[in-house]
Design a protein around this motif. Structure first.
Motif, short mmCIF file in Angstrom:
data_model
loop_
_atom_site.label_atom_id
_atom_site.label_comp_id
_atom_site.label_asym_id
_atom_site.label_seq_id
_atom_site.Cartn_x
_atom_site.Cartn_y
_atom_site.Cartn_z
N GLY A 182 6.21 0.30 19.51
CA GLY A 182 5.84 -1.01 20.04
C GLY A 182 6.98 -1.58 20.86
N TYR A 183 6.67 -2.50 21.73
CA TYR A 183 7.69 -3.11 22.61
C TYR A 183 8.82 -3.76 21.79
N PRO A 184 9.96 -3.96 22.43
CA PRO A 184 11.06 -4.66 21.74
C PRO A 184 10.63 -6.06 21.27
N ASN A 185 11.17 -6.46 20.15
CA ASN A 185 10.96 -7.83 19.65
C ASN A 185 9.59 -8.15 19.10
N VAL A 186 8.73 -7.13 18.99
CA VAL A 186 7.39 -7.42 18.45
C VAL A 186 7.44 -7.57 16.93
N GLY A 187 8.55 -7.12 16.32
CA GLY A 187 8.68 -7.27 14.86
C GLY A 187 8.70 -5.94 14.12
N LYS A 188 9.09 -4.87 14.78
CA LYS A 188 9.05 -3.54 14.16
C LYS A 188 10.03 -3.42 12.98
N SER A 189 11.29 -3.80 13.23
CA SER A 189 12.24 -3.58 12.14
C SER A 189 12.00 -4.55 10.99
N THR A 190 11.52 -5.74 11.29
CA THR A 190 11.17 -6.68 10.20
C THR A 190 10.03 -6.09 9.38
N LEU A 191 9.07 -5.48 10.07
CA LEU A 191 7.93 -4.87 9.37
C LEU A 191 8.41 -3.71 8.49
N THR A 209 21.48 3.94 21.65
CA THR A 209 22.70 3.44 21.04
C THR A 209 22.41 2.91 19.64
N LYS A 210 21.14 2.73 19.33
CA LYS A 210 20.82 2.04 18.07
C LYS A 210 20.55 2.96 16.88
N GLY A 211 20.19 4.22 17.11
CA GLY A 211 19.91 5.11 15.98
C GLY A 211 18.51 4.92 15.43
N MET A 291 -1.22 -5.99 14.11
CA MET A 291 -1.04 -7.22 14.88
C MET A 291 -0.12 -8.10 14.07
N THR A 292 1.06 -8.30 14.60
CA THR A 292 2.08 -8.96 13.78
C THR A 292 2.18 -10.46 14.07
N LYS A 293 3.05 -11.09 13.33
CA LYS A 293 3.32 -12.53 13.47
C LYS A 293 2.05 -13.37 13.30
N SER A 294 1.18 -12.97 12.34
CA SER A 294 -0.09 -13.69 12.17
C SER A 294 0.13 -15.14 11.74
N ASP A 295 1.32 -15.41 11.17
CA ASP A 295 1.62 -16.81 10.80
C ASP A 295 1.70 -17.72 12.03
N LEU A 296 1.88 -17.12 13.20
CA LEU A 296 2.00 -17.93 14.42
C LEU A 296 0.69 -17.92 15.24
N GLU A 297 -0.34 -17.36 14.60
CA GLU A 297 -1.60 -17.10 15.29
C GLU A 297 -2.11 -18.27 16.12
N VAL A 324 -0.92 -8.71 10.22
CA VAL A 324 0.09 -8.98 9.20
C VAL A 324 1.08 -10.07 9.63
N SER A 325 1.72 -10.63 8.63
CA SER A 325 2.87 -11.49 8.89
C SER A 325 3.98 -11.05 7.95
N SER A 326 5.09 -10.76 8.52
CA SER A 326 6.22 -10.37 7.66
C SER A 326 6.81 -11.60 6.97
N ILE A 327 6.41 -12.79 7.47
CA ILE A 327 6.91 -14.03 6.87
C ILE A 327 6.02 -14.44 5.69
N SER A 328 4.70 -14.63 5.96
CA SER A 328 3.83 -15.07 4.86
C SER A 328 3.34 -13.90 4.02
N1 LIG Z 1 7.00 -15.73 12.80
C1 LIG Z 1 7.23 -14.44 12.67
N2 LIG Z 1 8.32 -13.89 13.24
C2 LIG Z 1 8.52 -12.56 13.09
C3 LIG Z 1 7.65 -11.75 12.35
N3 LIG Z 1 8.11 -10.48 12.40
C4 LIG Z 1 9.25 -10.51 13.13
N4 LIG Z 1 9.49 -11.76 13.55
C5 LIG Z 1 10.61 -12.22 14.38
O1 LIG Z 1 10.51 -11.58 15.64
C6 LIG Z 1 11.80 -11.25 16.16
C7 LIG Z 1 11.88 -9.77 16.49
O2 LIG Z 1 11.73 -9.02 15.31
P1 LIG Z 1 12.33 -7.58 15.12
O3 LIG Z 1 11.83 -7.07 13.81
O4 LIG Z 1 13.79 -7.57 15.35
O5 LIG Z 1 11.63 -6.85 16.33
P2 LIG Z 1 11.76 -5.35 16.81
O6 LIG Z 1 10.44 -4.97 17.36
O7 LIG Z 1 12.30 -4.51 15.71
O8 LIG Z 1 12.81 -5.48 17.97
P3 LIG Z 1 13.76 -4.35 18.61
O9 LIG Z 1 14.75 -4.00 17.54
O10 LIG Z 1 14.36 -5.05 19.79
O11 LIG Z 1 12.87 -3.22 18.99
C8 LIG Z 1 12.79 -11.67 15.08
O12 LIG Z 1 13.30 -12.92 15.41
C9 LIG Z 1 11.94 -11.75 13.82
O13 LIG Z 1 12.43 -12.69 12.89
C10 LIG Z 1 6.50 -12.36 11.75
O14 LIG Z 1 5.67 -11.72 11.09
N5 LIG Z 1 6.36 -13.70 11.94
#
Ligand SMILES: Nc1nc2c(ncn2[C@@H]2O[C@H](COP(=O)(O)OP(=O)(O)OP(=O)(O)O)[C@@H](O)[C@H]2O)c(=O)[nH]1
Length: 354
Positions: A182-191, A209-211, A291-297, A324-328
């Motif tokens: 998935g694209y950067p910042n979509v929430g992959k590592s949080t998931l 560079t990130k491993g 589909m992530t960040k559902s708490d912000l839906e 899903v929401s990694s927060i809720s």
């Molecule tokens: N509200 C909300 N924010 C989230 C959720 N999951 C991730 N985030 C936020 O989204 C941002 C990006 O999350 P990452 O998990 O770093 O995203 P990534 O896709 O791993 O990003 P890269 O490492 O750049 O590929 C962070 O600020 C997280 O806190 C979610 O379920 N809900």
């Protein structure tokens, strides 16, 4: 579906440390001098036969120290053609397989030729007419072998660097593996952190560079996050990154593709869907769309975005989608079940930890 791989322990771990030409020659020479010293104490004076024995022994010791060291490099280094595809890609990414092959062939060549010269010169020294002649043959031999060793200096240096880079690459366990894309910042590592309930191991693979981030679910499924590898369209990638995609392909039994419908990640839904299709086509394994960040839906909604989300839902009709929401933590348990079912579907449940 047939499993694509069996990834074993790092095959480069056994590669010996590589000595540089001077070190190698010094080692051989010291060994020869030590032996010569021992032989001298057992003999008095320097009669022709004794000097022949000493010079012949020096030649043989030098030849054998050099060939032993060189052949050890060849024997303890995995041959490129027998490498598992995953590690072949790693080799290509880290050092280049052509140069690696060429360097090993050069080391083998040097070892063969030194062995032959050793036999030739040992014969000459044995038949020498005088101590001076015997010593002359030994010196000539040393001159020839040291120039051969110098000739393969670039190859030894290359293998030395390769050994250093390759010896520590971590093993990806032979467990059912799900790769996150998935694209950067979509929430992959949080998931990844949320579904594996643990700080993932961050393995320093050289893909980016990130491993690689690797976590394990309670059921023993390996979840692999690949920062920088599966996060943008193929046409934007360079050669090394393409090899990284291929390497990751060998690891994946299934994929989780993370979409951020809020577009807070900075990428449009359209771009995210189009990457999903590209990744699906490339990997040819079951895909779970998350589909992530559902708490912000329901935040920041306007007409346009609502239409885009509706279109997205149509586009995703054929996919297995979990919100899903990694927060809720909404949807997390459901996602775990989906992952487990997918692993069963691809016939890998027998590999799960009991
Ligand atoms: N509200 C909300 N924010 C989230 C959720 N999951 C991730 N985030 C936020 O989204 C941002 C990006 O999350 P990452 O998990 O770093 O995203 P990534 O896709 O791993 O990003 P890269 O490492 O750049 O590929 C962070 O600020 C997280 O806190 C979610 O379920 N809900």
């Amino acid at each position: 579906m047939a499993r694509k791989r069996r990834v074993e322990a790092n095959p480069f771990k056994e590669m010996p440390s590589i000595l540089y030409p001077d070190e190698l020659m010094d080692k051989a020479y010291l060994r020869a001098e030590k032996l010569a010293g021992e032989l001298r104490t057992t003999t008095r004076g320097l009669s022709t036969p004794k000097s022949r024995i000493i010079e012949d022994n020096k030649i043989r010791v030098i030849a054998s120290v050099l060939t032993d060291n060189l052949i050890k490099i060849v024997e303890k280094t995995p041959s490129v053609d027998n490498l598992q595809p995953f590690y072949r890609e790693i080799l290509e990414i880290m050092v280049g397989s052509d140069e690696f092959k060429k360097s090993l062939a050069a080391v083998q060549w040097a070892s063969d030729i030194i062995k032959r010269l050793g036999i030739q010169y040992s014969r000459r020294a044995k038949k020498a007419k005088s101590p001076q002649d015997a010593s002359f043959y030994r010196k000539q031999f040393v001159g020839r072998v040291s120039s051969i060793i110098k000739q393969i200096y670039p190859n030894l240096a290359f293998l030395g660097v390769a050994q250093n880079k390759l010896k520590n690459i971590p093993t990806v366990k032979d467990l059912p593996s799900v790769v996150i894309a998935g694209y950067p910042n979509v929430g992959k590592s949080t998931l990844l952190k949320t579904i594996t309930n643990a700080e993932p191991e961050v393995n320093t693979y050289p893909f980016t560079t990130k491993g690689l981030n690797i976590g394990y679910t309670d059921e023993g499924i390996q979840i692999v996050d690949t920062p920088g590898v599966l996060d943008r369209p193929i046409y934007e990638r360079n050669d090394i990154e393409l090899h990284a995609v291929i390497a990751i392909n060998y690891l994946s039994d299934a994929l989780i593709y993370v979409v951020d419908p809020t577009e807070h990640c900075g990428f449009t839904i359209d771009a995210q869907i189009s990457l999903l299709k590209e990744v699906e086509k490339t990997f040819k394994v079951p895909v779970i769309v998350v589909m992530t960040k559902s708490d912000l839906e329901n935040t920041d909604m306007d007409e346009d975005k609502i239409t885009r989300i509706e279109n997205m839902e149509k586009e995703l009709e054929d996919f297995n989608v979990v919100k899903v929401s990694s927060i809720s933590k909404e949807g997390i348990e459901l996602l775990r079940l989906e992952i487990l079912e997918t692993i069963e579907e691809v016939g890998l449940s027998e590999l799960l930890e009991q």
